[in-house]
Design a protein around this motif. Structure first.
Motif, mmCIF file in Angstrom:
data_model
loop_
_atom_site.group_PDB
_atom_site.id
_atom_site.type_symbol
_atom_site.label_atom_id
_atom_site.label_comp_id
_atom_site.label_asym_id
_atom_site.label_seq_id
_atom_site.Cartn_x
_atom_site.Cartn_y
_atom_site.Cartn_z
ATOM 1 N N UNK A 92 43.673 -45.631 130.190
ATOM 2 C CA UNK A 92 45.158 -45.691 130.328
ATOM 3 C C UNK A 92 45.723 -47.142 130.327
ATOM 4 N N UNK A 93 44.484 -48.284 130.924
ATOM 5 C CA UNK A 93 44.729 -49.382 130.844
ATOM 6 C C UNK A 93 44.998 -49.979 129.376
ATOM 7 N N UNK A 94 43.954 -49.513 128.490
ATOM 8 C CA UNK A 94 44.107 -49.991 127.289
ATOM 9 C C UNK A 94 45.464 -49.454 126.406
ATOM 10 N N UNK A 95 45.890 -48.402 126.783
ATOM 11 C CA UNK A 95 47.204 -47.903 126.474
ATOM 12 C C UNK A 95 48.344 -48.799 126.890
ATOM 13 N N UNK A 96 48.121 -48.995 128.082
ATOM 14 C CA UNK A 96 49.215 -49.894 128.925
ATOM 15 C C UNK A 96 49.324 -51.215 127.877
ATOM 16 N N UNK A 97 48.003 -51.857 127.734
ATOM 17 C CA UNK A 97 47.921 -52.920 126.952
ATOM 18 C C UNK A 97 48.750 -52.920 125.711
ATOM 19 N N UNK A 107 52.585 -52.830 140.860
ATOM 20 C CA UNK A 107 52.854 -51.708 140.058
ATOM 21 C C UNK A 107 51.391 -50.790 139.665
ATOM 22 N N UNK A 108 51.589 -49.508 139.273
ATOM 23 C CA UNK A 108 50.386 -49.057 138.755
ATOM 24 C C UNK A 108 50.465 -49.161 137.402
ATOM 25 N N UNK A 109 49.511 -49.859 136.572
ATOM 26 C CA UNK A 109 49.595 -50.245 135.380
ATOM 27 C C UNK A 109 49.378 -48.912 134.342
ATOM 28 N N UNK A 110 48.751 -47.940 134.951
ATOM 29 C CA UNK A 110 48.656 -46.832 133.837
ATOM 30 C C UNK A 110 50.062 -46.158 133.825
ATOM 31 N N UNK A 111 51.257 -46.647 134.384
ATOM 32 C CA UNK A 111 52.374 -45.917 134.229
ATOM 33 C C UNK A 111 53.564 -46.910 133.688
ATOM 34 N N UNK A 112 52.973 -48.221 133.384
ATOM 35 C CA UNK A 112 53.770 -49.146 132.967
ATOM 36 C C UNK A 112 54.444 -48.872 131.671
ATOM 37 N N UNK A 113 55.760 -48.804 131.640
ATOM 38 C CA UNK A 113 56.256 -48.415 130.384
ATOM 39 C C UNK A 113 56.389 -49.770 129.436
ATOM 40 N N UNK A 114 56.602 -49.385 128.178
ATOM 41 C CA UNK A 114 56.882 -50.621 127.308
ATOM 42 C C UNK A 114 58.132 -51.375 127.671
ATOM 43 N N UNK A 115 58.220 -52.685 127.766
ATOM 44 C CA UNK A 115 59.058 -53.618 128.330
ATOM 45 C C UNK A 115 58.996 -55.042 127.989
ATOM 46 N N UNK A 164 34.760 -46.636 125.863
ATOM 47 C CA UNK A 164 36.015 -47.055 125.527
ATOM 48 C C UNK A 164 36.202 -47.349 124.016
ATOM 49 N N UNK A 165 35.222 -47.013 123.321
ATOM 50 C CA UNK A 165 35.231 -47.524 122.016
ATOM 51 C C UNK A 165 36.290 -46.791 121.048
ATOM 52 N N UNK A 166 36.422 -45.378 121.322
ATOM 53 C CA UNK A 166 37.434 -44.628 120.756
ATOM 54 C C UNK A 166 38.908 -44.900 120.835
ATOM 55 N N UNK A 167 39.089 -45.063 122.354
ATOM 56 C CA UNK A 167 40.641 -45.849 122.788
ATOM 57 C C UNK A 167 40.805 -47.097 122.158
ATOM 58 N N UNK A 168 39.953 -47.881 121.943
ATOM 59 C CA UNK A 168 40.096 -49.232 121.415
ATOM 60 C C UNK A 168 40.452 -48.772 119.795
ATOM 61 N N UNK A 169 39.679 -48.007 119.236
ATOM 62 C CA UNK A 169 39.560 -47.779 117.779
ATOM 63 C C UNK A 169 41.014 -47.238 117.434
ATOM 64 N N UNK A 170 41.468 -46.443 118.346
ATOM 65 C CA UNK A 170 42.782 -45.822 117.876
ATOM 66 C C UNK A 170 43.959 -46.685 118.029
ATOM 67 N N UNK A 171 43.668 -47.835 118.839
ATOM 68 C CA UNK A 171 44.837 -48.491 119.519
ATOM 69 C C UNK A 171 45.089 -49.767 118.772
ATOM 70 N N UNK A 172 43.777 -50.507 118.065
ATOM 71 C CA UNK A 172 43.802 -51.823 117.605
ATOM 72 C C UNK A 172 43.236 -51.746 116.099
ATOM 73 N N UNK A 173 43.669 -52.726 115.298
ATOM 74 C CA UNK A 173 43.154 -52.867 114.037
ATOM 75 C C UNK A 173 42.022 -53.621 113.935
#
Length: 349
Positions: A272-277, A239-247, A297-306
């Motif tokens: 994109x991997x962080x968003x997929x995770x 799979x292309x991880x960057x395109x993985x849907x929620x499932x 990656x700090x901003x991507x992590x900060x907006x995605x995880x508490x």
């Protein structure tokens, strides 16, 4: 670009046969198909994003060459051993005497590859164009037999193949991440960008794991992972991880995400991997990630995880890599309405 070189070479020659299939080895998604007979093409591309893009354009895709093919075009990758193996594969499956084109960029080492070829086959004068070269030779099943791909013993009990990431040994970042994983992991784990399976195998050695899903875009690496991990708890996904849907939902995700497609760093891949995770983790799921320290990656992590923590490896702080533990996924709805800021990052030992 390789496409313009190929189109120019084919328009200037009459060596492309009028009948029979034309094999394409490692073509990119951006391949210019105008000079090629679409209905006679069969392509071999293990990288899922390029594979899917070519298939969507009507190119017939296959996993392994069957042949015999009337001609072939090999798009030389940067890894020299992989380029040699593809040329040997083309020689073995093209009708003897059929045309084989080798196309590559100077920045990817095409000049040195052509020098090696000249000692083994009769190579036509290369055409230089767009910072690269393309040349033609006639297929001979024996000429490049010594270049055929062979297993690489990358670690005790693990094999790889030419061209896969970190084919010669365990990546340092993955080794550091494995050393930071706790003795007990949750029941359902996923490895995003699993490569040839070493990191997933380390996770399987932890207590508590009932299943682990390996997601990998490179079919060649995933084939190695299947050989390296025979544990029935492992599941393999090309799979292309960057395109993985929620499932599917996982209690923990481990990953050493790629950060480049070519020589230049592309932090967007890791983001994109962080968003997929985040899409795949349960609400209380934990992400364990390793990345080069210079990647933003700090901003991507900060907006995605508490909760975000930097973990210090048992061997001490690394100047090259950052190990991150993140938990508490912020949903897209929460992000849209302005979720509270994440807890301050702290070091965990």
């Amino acid at each position: 670009m390789s496409q313009s070189r190929l189109s120019f070479a084919l328009s200037a020659s009459d060596t492309l046969p009028e009948h029979g299939q034309i094999a394409l080895f490692a073509p990119s998604a951006a391949l210019d198909l105008n000079a090629l007979p679409l209905d006679r093409l069969v392509a071999f591309q293990p990288f899922k994003p390029d594979h899917d893009a070519l298939a969507a354009r009507g190119v017939a895709m296959a996993q392994e060459p069957a042949g015999p093919y009337a001609a072939a075009v090999v798009f030389a990758p940067r890894a020299k051993a992989q380029a040699r193996a593809l040329l040997a594969q083309a020689c073995a499956c093209v009708t003897p005497g059929g045309s084989i084109y080798i196309d590559g960029a100077k920045s990817e080492g095409i000049d040195s590859l052509l020098r090696e070829l000249r000692g083994l086959v009769v190579l036509d004068a290369p055409i230089a164009k767009a910072h690269g070269k393309i040349a033609r030779f006639s297929a001979d099943p024996k000429a490049l037999a010594d270049w055929a791909a062979r297993d690489i013993a990358a670690a005790p009990g693990f094999v790889t193949r030419p061209g896969v990431f970190s084919a010669d040994g365990v990546d340092e970042g993955s080794a550091l991440l494995a050393a930071c994983l706790p003795e007990t992991l949750p029941a359902r784990v996923a490895d995003l960008g699993a490569g040839w399976g070493w990191l997933a195998a380390q996770a399987l050695a932890r207590q508590g794991v009932q299943e682990i899903a390996l997601y990998e875009a490179d079919a060649s690496a995933l084939d190695c992972a299947r050989r390296n991990i025979t544990d029935p708890r492992a599941q393999f996904h090309w799979e292309d991880v960057t395109r993985l849907p929620a499932g599917a939902r996982y209690d923990a995700i481990i990953m050493n995400p790629p950060f480049h497609k070519s020589r230049d760093a592309e932090p967007g891949l890791g983001e994109a991997f962080i968003a997929a995770a985040a899409r795949l983790l349960t609400s209380s799921g934990v992400l364990w990630m390793v990345a080069n320290r210079h990647l933003p990656y700090a901003d991507a992590l900060a907006k995605t995880f508490r909760e975000i923590q930097e973990v210090t490896p048992p061997s001490g702080p690394s100047t090259r890599f950052r190990i991150t533990r993140a938990q508490g996924v912020i949903s897209a709805r929460e992000q849209a309405r302005g979720a509270p800021p994440p807890r301050p990052s702290r070091t965990r030992r």
